[in-house]
Design a protein around this motif. Structure first.
Motif, mmCIF file in Angstrom:
data_model
loop_
_atom_site.group_PDB
_atom_site.id
_atom_site.type_symbol
_atom_site.label_atom_id
_atom_site.label_comp_id
_atom_site.label_asym_id
_atom_site.label_seq_id
_atom_site.Cartn_x
_atom_site.Cartn_y
_atom_site.Cartn_z
ATOM 1 N N VAL A 164 43.779 -77.762 13.183
ATOM 2 C CA VAL A 164 42.748 -79.113 13.461
ATOM 3 C C VAL A 164 41.369 -78.442 13.365
ATOM 4 C CG1 VAL A 164 42.279 -81.230 14.471
ATOM 5 C CG2 VAL A 164 44.649 -80.201 14.666
ATOM 6 N N LYS A 165 40.888 -78.922 12.518
ATOM 7 C CA LYS A 165 39.354 -78.807 12.390
ATOM 8 C C LYS A 165 38.524 -79.825 13.081
ATOM 9 C CE LYS A 165 37.208 -76.058 10.213
ATOM 10 N NZ LYS A 165 36.792 -74.575 10.034
ATOM 11 N N ALA A 166 37.530 -79.550 13.887
ATOM 12 C CA ALA A 166 36.624 -80.740 14.298
ATOM 13 C C ALA A 166 35.587 -81.125 13.049
ATOM 14 C CB ALA A 166 35.803 -79.945 15.273
ATOM 15 N N SER A 201 43.114 -87.711 9.401
ATOM 16 C CA SER A 201 41.585 -87.618 9.897
ATOM 17 C C SER A 201 41.540 -88.682 11.000
ATOM 18 C CB SER A 201 40.543 -88.056 8.747
ATOM 19 O OG SER A 201 40.689 -87.143 7.580
ATOM 20 N N ILE A 252 40.263 -81.707 19.313
ATOM 21 C CA ILE A 252 41.131 -80.984 18.318
ATOM 22 C C ILE A 252 42.452 -80.439 18.890
ATOM 23 C CG2 ILE A 252 39.132 -80.343 16.916
ATOM 24 C CD1 ILE A 252 38.827 -77.771 18.452
ATOM 25 N N CYS A 300 42.389 -72.478 20.844
ATOM 26 C CA CYS A 300 41.289 -73.356 20.447
ATOM 27 C C CYS A 300 39.901 -72.596 20.256
ATOM 28 C CB CYS A 300 41.045 -74.569 21.305
ATOM 29 S SG CYS A 300 39.606 -75.681 21.194
ATOM 30 N N GLN A 333 41.869 -83.121 10.928
ATOM 31 C CA GLN A 333 40.656 -82.941 11.365
ATOM 32 C C GLN A 333 40.551 -84.319 12.244
ATOM 33 O OE1 GLN A 333 37.621 -83.209 8.058
ATOM 34 N NE2 GLN A 333 38.683 -84.954 7.160
ATOM 35 N N VAL A 334 39.515 -84.017 13.142
ATOM 36 C CA VAL A 334 39.190 -85.107 14.215
ATOM 37 C C VAL A 334 37.650 -85.183 14.424
ATOM 38 C CG1 VAL A 334 39.297 -85.643 16.624
ATOM 39 C CG2 VAL A 334 41.151 -84.566 15.385
ATOM 40 N N VAL A 351 38.265 -88.850 18.034
ATOM 41 C CA VAL A 351 38.773 -88.166 19.349
ATOM 42 C C VAL A 351 39.285 -89.376 20.219
ATOM 43 C CG1 VAL A 351 36.506 -88.559 20.433
ATOM 44 C CG2 VAL A 351 37.992 -86.879 21.470
ATOM 45 N N VAL A 355 34.352 -85.593 16.386
ATOM 46 C CA VAL A 355 34.281 -85.739 17.756
ATOM 47 C C VAL A 355 32.710 -85.864 17.957
ATOM 48 C CG1 VAL A 355 35.897 -83.914 18.289
ATOM 49 C CG2 VAL A 355 33.664 -83.130 17.366
ATOM 50 N N GLU A 398 34.630 -74.905 15.569
ATOM 51 C CA GLU A 398 35.504 -75.472 16.395
ATOM 52 C C GLU A 398 36.856 -76.091 15.917
ATOM 53 O OE1 GLU A 398 31.744 -74.767 17.749
ATOM 54 O OE2 GLU A 398 32.181 -76.303 16.161
ATOM 55 N N TYR A 399 37.881 -75.312 15.963
ATOM 56 C CA TYR A 399 39.380 -75.813 15.401
ATOM 57 C C TYR A 399 40.242 -75.116 16.394
ATOM 58 C CZ TYR A 399 38.205 -70.968 13.524
ATOM 59 O OH TYR A 399 37.918 -69.779 13.192
#
Length: 314
Positions: free
Chosen positions: A154-156, A13, A141, A124, A236-237, A16, A239, A198-199
């Protein structure tokens, strides 16, 4: 929470800000990976242009991170296609992709077909109804996929305000998806926004996954990716904040039913019940029932489609 998930939260995790843009550009240059951004769109003329313009300005012109921006129009009756094209996107109509197979309504259908009209090694997905959009959604992401070869999807994650109420968005997530994941797939309990639109993922993963054609696509993809590549390949990131159009209660009910059915199919693939959801609307004669089918058709992995196989050989 499982000990494995606690470890995953600390190791997979990110924010950004953990990967500055110059680092992403260096990784992209070193690895030679290409990036496609796909926006599924249906009657989004008010927002799609600003999203495309922001990505094009920040991640194409100022910094060459994104190689193509594709808007897949799933039958808009407004000026979505014209606005998206004017902002710099390549616009493709859903029905022109894989025409031998008639399209069915649904977001997952559009995402599945987008694999046939994009070329990026990394794909994306960004919803087209976002407001006050930041290109950090994309760079955030995409970043782990460029810098870490072990990461596959990768999920936002973000805050989702509901009007002026902070953190009250994502009602279907909290009432349906999160309980389902915690009870049946506890390894996925660490995802802050499991249903977020968003991923980003590697094409090599996406082409192996079945795609629920409707609202269940995000949950289905997460569960299937877990089984295919394992938890440590998912990330996950953070944002920031996501602002978008909120749907009414009945629409959320239909979404919830589709998500539940997607989970049900994965728990028992042989389940043959074709469920329906009945809701009520007040009319002059009292409450009238409205019944909707929530059976969730799925498309097979794109790698099994002859046209996709032919494109890879060409």
């Amino acid at each position: 929470m499982l000990e494995e998930v606690e470890r995953w939260l600390s190791e997979r995790s990110w924010s950004v800000t953990d990967r500055p843009l110059h680092r992403l550009l260096a990784a992209k240059s070193a690895t030679g990976q290409s990036v496609s951004v796909v926006l599924p769109a249906l009657n989004e003329e008010e927002t799609v242009g600003d999203i495309v313009a922001a990505i094009r300005r920040d991640l194409v012109r100022r910094a060459p991170l994104v190689d193509e921006i594709v808007v897949v129009d799933s039958g808009s009756t407004d000026r979505t296609s014209e606005v998206a094209a004017a902002a710099g996107a390549r616009v493709v109509h859903r029905d022109t992709i894989l025409p031998r197979l008639p399209a069915v309504p649904g977001k997952g259908e559009v995402l599945w077909r987008s694999l046939l009209v994009t070329d990026g090694d990394i794909v994306c997905f960004v919803d087209a109804d976002l407001r006050e959009f930041s290109s950090d959604f994309v760079s955030g992401i995409v970043g782990p996929l460029l810098t870490d070869p072990d990461v596959q999807l990768v999920k936002a994650m973000y805050d989702r305000p509901l009007g002026t109420a902070a953190g009250q968005g994502g009602r279907v997530t909290e009432l349906v998806a999160r309980p389902l994941l915690n009870m049946h797939w506890p390894q996925l309990a660490g995802f802050v926004q499991p249903l977020g639109g968003e991923y980003a993922a590697r094409r090599s993963l996406l082409e192996q996954l079945p795609f629920p054609v409707g609202y269940g696509v995000e949950l289905g993809m997460l569960v299937d990716a877990l089984h295919l590549v394992g938890l440590d390949s998912l990330a996950q990131v953070d944002v920031g904040v996501r602002i978008h159009r909120h749907q009414d209660g009945r629409a959320l009910g239909r979404m919830a039913a589709a998500i539940y059915r997607t989970a049900q199919l994965r728990l028992a693939r042989g389940h043959l019940v074709r469920p329906a959801l009945t809701q009520f609307e007040r009319t002059g004669d009292g409450f009238e029932p409205r019944t909707y089918s929530v059976d969730t058709e799925e498309r097979p992995p794109m790698a099994e489609i002859a046209e996709y196989q032919a494109r890879r050989v060409a």
